[in-house]
Design a protein around this motif. Structure first.
Motif, PDB file in Angstrom:
ATOM      1  N   GLY A  58       0.883  -1.277  -0.013  1.00 30.73           N
ATOM      2  CA  GLY A  58      -0.018   0.001   0.091  1.00 30.73           C
ATOM      3  C   GLY A  58       0.781   1.207  -0.045  1.00 30.73           C
ATOM      4  O   GLY A  58       0.264   2.152  -0.537  1.00 30.73           O
ATOM      5  N   ALA A  96       3.049   2.107  -1.850  1.00 29.05           N
ATOM      6  CA  ALA A  96       3.657   2.608  -3.061  1.00 29.05           C
ATOM      7  C   ALA A  96       2.810   3.751  -3.698  1.00 29.05           C
ATOM      8  O   ALA A  96       3.343   4.798  -4.480  1.00 29.05           O
ATOM      9  CB  ALA A  96       3.225   1.464  -3.965  1.00 29.05           C
ATOM     10  N   ARG A 129      12.880   1.942  -8.559  1.00 30.82           N
ATOM     11  CA  ARG A 129      12.098   0.998  -9.567  1.00 30.82           C
ATOM     12  C   ARG A 129      10.818   2.023  -9.962  1.00 30.82           C
ATOM     13  O   ARG A 129      10.857   3.008  -9.368  1.00 30.82           O
ATOM     14  CB  ARG A 129      11.003  -0.009  -8.637  1.00 30.82           C
ATOM     15  CG  ARG A 129      11.969  -1.288  -8.541  1.00 30.82           C
ATOM     16  CD  ARG A 129      11.134  -2.600  -7.986  1.00 30.82           C
ATOM     17  NE  ARG A 129      12.155  -3.494  -8.229  1.00 30.82           N
ATOM     18  CZ  ARG A 129      11.621  -4.921  -8.080  1.00 30.82           C
ATOM     19  NH1 ARG A 129      10.389  -5.074  -7.777  1.00 30.82           N
ATOM     20  NH2 ARG A 129      12.201  -5.876  -8.528  1.00 30.82           N
ATOM     21  N   MET A 150       7.626   3.426  -9.730  1.00 29.99           N
ATOM     22  CA  MET A 150       6.776   3.182  -8.673  1.00 29.99           C
ATOM     23  C   MET A 150       5.463   3.126  -9.449  1.00 29.99           C
ATOM     24  O   MET A 150       5.243   4.096 -10.344  1.00 29.99           O
ATOM     25  CB  MET A 150       6.884   4.115  -7.554  1.00 29.99           C
ATOM     26  CG  MET A 150       8.205   4.003  -6.771  1.00 29.99           C
ATOM     27  SD  MET A 150       8.775   2.317  -6.358  1.00 29.99           S
ATOM     28  CE  MET A 150       7.364   1.847  -5.094  1.00 29.99           C
ATOM     29  N   ARG A 210       2.190  -8.452  -8.811  1.00 32.03           N
ATOM     30  CA  ARG A 210       2.271  -9.516  -8.588  1.00 32.03           C
ATOM     31  C   ARG A 210       1.440 -10.502  -9.363  1.00 32.03           C
ATOM     32  O   ARG A 210       1.681 -11.597  -9.832  1.00 32.03           O
ATOM     33  CB  ARG A 210       2.133  -9.740  -7.027  1.00 32.03           C
ATOM     34  CG  ARG A 210       3.378 -10.538  -6.225  1.00 32.03           C
ATOM     35  CD  ARG A 210       3.974 -11.694  -7.009  1.00 32.03           C
ATOM     36  NE  ARG A 210       5.395 -11.781  -6.626  1.00 32.03           N
ATOM     37  CZ  ARG A 210       5.647 -12.585  -5.458  1.00 32.03           C
ATOM     38  NH1 ARG A 210       4.873 -13.041  -4.636  1.00 32.03           N
ATOM     39  NH2 ARG A 210       6.861 -12.850  -5.142  1.00 32.03           N
ATOM     40  N   TYR A 216      12.159  -3.124 -22.085  1.00 28.17           N
ATOM     41  CA  TYR A 216      12.245  -3.802 -20.530  1.00 28.17           C
ATOM     42  C   TYR A 216      10.807  -4.023 -19.684  1.00 28.17           C
ATOM     43  O   TYR A 216      10.770  -5.204 -19.409  1.00 28.17           O
ATOM     44  CB  TYR A 216      13.012  -2.694 -19.880  1.00 28.17           C
ATOM     45  CG  TYR A 216      13.066  -2.817 -18.202  1.00 28.17           C
ATOM     46  CD1 TYR A 216      14.549  -3.540 -17.913  1.00 28.17           C
ATOM     47  CD2 TYR A 216      12.210  -2.634 -17.341  1.00 28.17           C
ATOM     48  CE1 TYR A 216      14.591  -3.949 -16.532  1.00 28.17           C
ATOM     49  CE2 TYR A 216      12.336  -2.820 -15.998  1.00 28.17           C
ATOM     50  CZ  TYR A 216      13.462  -3.621 -15.701  1.00 28.17           C
ATOM     51  OH  TYR A 216      13.687  -3.592 -14.296  1.00 28.17           O
TER      52      TYR A 216
END
Ligand code: ACO
Length: 420
Positions: A265, A267, A300, A302, A307, A352
């Motif tokens: 969360g 993120a 990263r 964000m 997942r 990528y």
């Protein structure tokens, strides 16, 4: 179709039963694997493991599908009512008028906190992270509501759910007011759930917060889109804590802690920090994307990747539209929205991200909406928690019900009477 899968190990064959999901997500039941073969399974992150059977939410990550109790998100988009969705998630069906009204009344009647709880807020430093305060205060509710530490039936589940869902927004608003040294606003019984939250956040003793319909619809939608996501990190945590028989307050307090992390969360805050860094000229969008791809850097992109979703995240698509509509309605331009759109455009064309199937997730646009409403960045994950609460309760209850679906307590009958 075979009802078993076969495992061959050291020349011996083991039959493992299959479980068929209603949407074709079939599973191998390994509950007896260790007893039969001495083997255990190794699956860190549970990427290949169904931890329970559940009827709450269905996700197809490849196709970008998310359904609550069988109802797809698009259907909810046109009638954004968070309370209705909360009831549906917890009790399995869209509520009747009577149930909806009973629950809404209960939300209104339970919005206030025990006055003694205010002292707890005063004990936190003003700079305390709101997620820490929220987790602690949800746990504290168990001290003030001992009547809900053991639940007997569905009526009591409805009552405790209403208390927790109602009080969590009061706790969140008080945490925010305390952090700014502002007076707390008591809940207003004339206001429905989401409006009341906005009032407690933003009204002043000398000025009532004026509630805009578009803001209301946007916040309802943000909460709805966060309401459940099957066995994610925080929900699995709630289920795990609840599996020990721990009460709902304790289980959900643990859920808040799990949600806090930046890979879950947290993120949504990280996305805004990333967009602000680009806006402040620390680096360009191209430089940020290059850094996110660089294996020597921990950075990263964000709000990108998920997942479960290996295609798009349907929540992100809806939130992008909601954010654009809201800003237009407010007659505002947010430079962070333009940066977000540019980042998305660059990433979606970049091999990528394409190869790794990384798309915007729910957090990518939710922060733009919350900023437009006036919610500060450090409260974003708290808003996520308010939204996710019905999902946590639904899973906690489902697990509890599974315990209750077993035999009722019955007397021991001696062997002779059982024909031994
Ligand atoms: N930016 C750059 N690279 C990424 C990103 C990203 N956002 N996400 C994944 N990758 C890369 C990884 O470096 C890895 O590359 P490699 O195969 O060359 O080593 C590959 O993609 C797979 O990454 P994993 O971490 O194994 O993917 P996983 O599915 O386990 O992680 C996660 C999903 C944690 C969400 C990840 O995509 C991420 O960190 N995203 C950014 C944080 C974020 O937005 N989190 C919110 C998720 S939504 C939610 O919780 C509500």
């Amino acid at each position: 179709m075979s009802d078993t899968a076969k495992l061959i190990y050291k020349g011996a064959e083991y039959e493992l039963p299959l479980i068929y999901g209603t949407e074709g997500d079939d599973a191998i039941d390994i509950r007896n694997l260790r007893n039969q073969s001495g083997l255990i399974t190794f699956d860190p992150g549970l990427g290949n493991t169904g931890s329970c059977q559940s009827e709450v939410t269905f996700i197809d990550g490849e196709k970008g599908i998310l359904r609550y109790r069988g109802i797809s998100l698009d259907a909810l988009e046109h009638h954004p009512n968070f309370v209705e969705v909360a009831l549906m998630l917890i009790f399995g069906e869209l509520p009747s008028k009577a149930q909806y009204e009973r629950f809404s009344t209960s939300l209104t009647n339970n919005a206030n906190l025990d006055e003694d709880m205010k002292h707890h807020f005063a004990g936190f430093p003003r700079s305390a992270p709101p997620m820490a305060v929220l987790s602690a205060m949800i746990s504290t509710l168990s001290c003030f509501h001992p009547e809900f530490l053991e639940l007997e039936d569905a009526t009591q589940v409805e009552r405790v759910a209403a208390r927790l869902i109602s009080k969590v927004r009061t706790l969140a608003a008080y945490a925010y007011r305390r952090s700014l040294g502002l007076p707390y606003n008591y809940p207003d019984p004339s206001l429905p759930y989401v409006s009341n939250f906005l009032h407690m956040m933003f009204s002043e003793p000398y000025r009532q917060y004026s509630i805009d319909d578009e803001v209301l619809a946007a916040l309802n939608m943000v909460l709805i889109l966060h309401a459940d996501h099957e066995q994610n990190c925080s929900t699995s945590t709630v289920r795990m804590v609840g599996s020990s028989g721990a009460n709902l307050f304790a289980s959900c307090a643990a859920g808040v802690s799990a949600l806090w992390g930046p890979l879950h969360g947290g993120a949504n805050m990280a996305v805004i920090e990333m967009l602000e860094a680009i806006h402040n000229g620390n680096m360009t969008t191209e430089e940020y994307v290059a850094l996110a791809k660089d294996k020597d850097s921990p950075v990263r992109l964000m709000g990108f990747g998920h997942r479960v979703y290996r295609n798009f995240d349907p929540r992100a698509t809806i939130l992008r539209e909601v954010s654009e509509k809201l800003l237009e309605r407010m007659g505002r331009k947010d430079p962070l929205l333009s940066i977000a759109r540019k980042l998305e455009e660059i990433a979606l064309k970049d091999s990528y991200f394409i190869e790794r199937k990384l798309y915007p997730n729910v957090d990518f646009y939710s922060g733009i909406i919350l900023r437009a409403i006036g919610i500060p960045t450090n409260m974003f994950t708290v808003i996520f928690a308010i939204g996710r609460l019905p999902g946590w309760i639904a899973h906690w209850y489902e697990q509890k019900r599974q315990v209750y679906t077993g035999n009722k307590q019955s007397a021991y009958t001696v062997r002779t009477k059982r024909g031994w």
